[in-house]
Design a protein around this motif. Sequence first.
Motif, PDB file in Angstrom:
ATOM      1  N   SER A  60       0.814  -1.209   0.000  1.00  0.00           N
ATOM      2  CA  SER A  60       0.000   0.000   0.000  1.00  0.00           C
ATOM      3  C   SER A  60       0.854   1.270   0.000  1.00  0.00           C
ATOM      4  O   SER A  60       0.333   2.355  -0.280  1.00  0.00           O
ATOM      5  N   PHE A  61       2.141   1.149   0.298  1.00  0.00           N
ATOM      6  CA  PHE A  61       3.052   2.299   0.269  1.00  0.00           C
ATOM      7  C   PHE A  61       3.905   2.319  -1.002  1.00  0.00           C
ATOM      8  O   PHE A  61       4.863   3.074  -1.081  1.00  0.00           O
ATOM      9  N   MET A  62       3.535   1.486  -1.977  1.00  0.00           N
ATOM     10  CA  MET A  62       4.354   1.371  -3.183  1.00  0.00           C
ATOM     11  C   MET A  62       3.512   1.585  -4.442  1.00  0.00           C
ATOM     12  O   MET A  62       2.284   1.519  -4.416  1.00  0.00           O
ATOM     13  N   ARG A  63       4.210   1.816  -5.548  1.00  0.00           N
ATOM     14  CA  ARG A  63       3.599   1.818  -6.877  1.00  0.00           C
ATOM     15  C   ARG A  63       4.125   0.598  -7.616  1.00  0.00           C
ATOM     16  O   ARG A  63       5.334   0.445  -7.807  1.00  0.00           O
ATOM     17  N   TRP A  64       3.208  -0.280  -8.041  1.00  0.00           N
ATOM     18  CA  TRP A  64       3.632  -1.526  -8.678  1.00  0.00           C
ATOM     19  C   TRP A  64       2.583  -1.957  -9.680  1.00  0.00           C
ATOM     20  O   TRP A  64       1.380  -1.962  -9.380  1.00  0.00           O
ATOM     21  N   PRO A  72       8.686  -2.710  -7.858  1.00  0.00           N
ATOM     22  CA  PRO A  72       7.909  -1.847  -6.966  1.00  0.00           C
ATOM     23  C   PRO A  72       8.683  -0.582  -6.587  1.00  0.00           C
ATOM     24  O   PRO A  72       9.900  -0.626  -6.380  1.00  0.00           O
ATOM     25  N   GLU A  73       7.959   0.539  -6.503  1.00  0.00           N
ATOM     26  CA  GLU A  73       8.569   1.828  -6.179  1.00  0.00           C
ATOM     27  C   GLU A  73       7.908   2.393  -4.925  1.00  0.00           C
ATOM     28  O   GLU A  73       6.690   2.518  -4.853  1.00  0.00           O
ATOM     29  N   ARG A 109      -2.835  -1.440 -10.869  1.00  0.00           N
ATOM     30  CA  ARG A 109      -2.353  -0.505  -9.848  1.00  0.00           C
ATOM     31  C   ARG A 109      -2.459  -1.200  -8.490  1.00  0.00           C
ATOM     32  O   ARG A 109      -3.373  -0.943  -7.703  1.00  0.00           O
ATOM     33  N   LEU A 110      -1.504  -2.100  -8.239  1.00  0.00           N
ATOM     34  CA  LEU A 110      -1.592  -2.926  -7.042  1.00  0.00           C
ATOM     35  C   LEU A 110      -1.398  -2.124  -5.764  1.00  0.00           C
ATOM     36  O   LEU A 110      -1.938  -2.492  -4.723  1.00  0.00           O
ATOM     37  N   GLY A 111      -0.628  -1.048  -5.829  1.00  0.00           N
ATOM     38  CA  GLY A 111      -0.442  -0.222  -4.645  1.00  0.00           C
ATOM     39  C   GLY A 111      -1.747   0.411  -4.182  1.00  0.00           C
ATOM     40  O   GLY A 111      -2.079   0.390  -2.995  1.00  0.00           O
ATOM     41  N   ARG A 112      -2.499   0.974  -5.130  1.00  0.00           N
ATOM     42  CA  ARG A 112      -3.790   1.577  -4.783  1.00  0.00           C
ATOM     43  C   ARG A 112      -4.770   0.515  -4.279  1.00  0.00           C
ATOM     44  O   ARG A 112      -5.509   0.746  -3.320  1.00  0.00           O
ATOM     45  N   ALA A 113      -4.770  -0.645  -4.939  1.00  0.00           N
ATOM     46  CA  ALA A 113      -5.656  -1.723  -4.505  1.00  0.00           C
ATOM     47  C   ALA A 113      -5.313  -2.172  -3.090  1.00  0.00           C
ATOM     48  O   ALA A 113      -6.203  -2.421  -2.270  1.00  0.00           O
TER      49      ALA A 113
END
Length: 290
Positions: free
Chosen positions: A38-42, A48-49, A255-259
């Motif tokens: 949840s704290f990343m962009r992937w 992952p970022e 957008r796994l981070g947002r999910a």
Amino acid sequence: MNARQRHEARSAYAMLLPSLIGVIGFLLLPVLIVVALSFMRWNLISAPEWIGLENYAYILTSGRFGNSLLVTALFVLMAIPTSIVIGLLLAIAINRGLPGTSWLRVLYVLPWVCAPLALGVVWKWIFDPTNGALNAIIGRRVEWLTDPDLALPAVVFVQVWSTVGYISLFFLAGLQQIPRSVYEAAMLDGAGSVRTLVSVTLPLLRPTTFFVTVTSVISSFQVFDSIYAMTGGGPAFRTDVIAARIYDEAFVGLRLGRAAAMAVVLFVVLVGVTLVQQRYFQRRITYDMS
């Protein structure tokens, strides 16, 4: 601690180990991974970022996510009270020992044990405006799943239909635990059927009601399969429940981070709702029926 006690402790831990491995590997570890994501962009392709609270800032200001929370809340508020009331009435009817109650128990629980996705496909056909069974019965064309005003009540009906048997079986078990002498005392005091239900049956069923309410709320907040099969979240996002929004963000938008952030928010909401229910029922539950 002597040698025998140490041996018993080692044996106990050895027997608990498989369950502990399961809890850690399939419950705690996935939760920690989701929180970290949840704290990343992937997007499942690139690495992952780390972006900090950016995902939470986005979803908490996103109209789409807010709409999903509202739709889910309306869904729960419509489905849960209806399911509990109907389930209680069915349990009372079965508890009276009417002919064929054994078959009724099987019929009531069948929808609950069936795959939700399969049920969604079947009900989508039933609600079909052109060739659906429901419109054929009523003799008119109604857009049950494409009318923005009818779509949510339609999926709520399916949810109630699929869970009412599960709820009625728990209430039936609770009713059968109430001593007959309690009802006999109420009859001697001149209590009628309604008075007995309100003053005797419902108070003694509060532990069952608490369990059914908590589990039903949690499952309703997480409902996905049947709604996605029937409406796909439409029309106009009127049935876009939060579980469907999480799926769409993760596996459609990649957008796994947002999910993951949405899943964490849903988890916090469920914990909060459960604590409120526990606080409400805590001083109203009677366990002693002797």
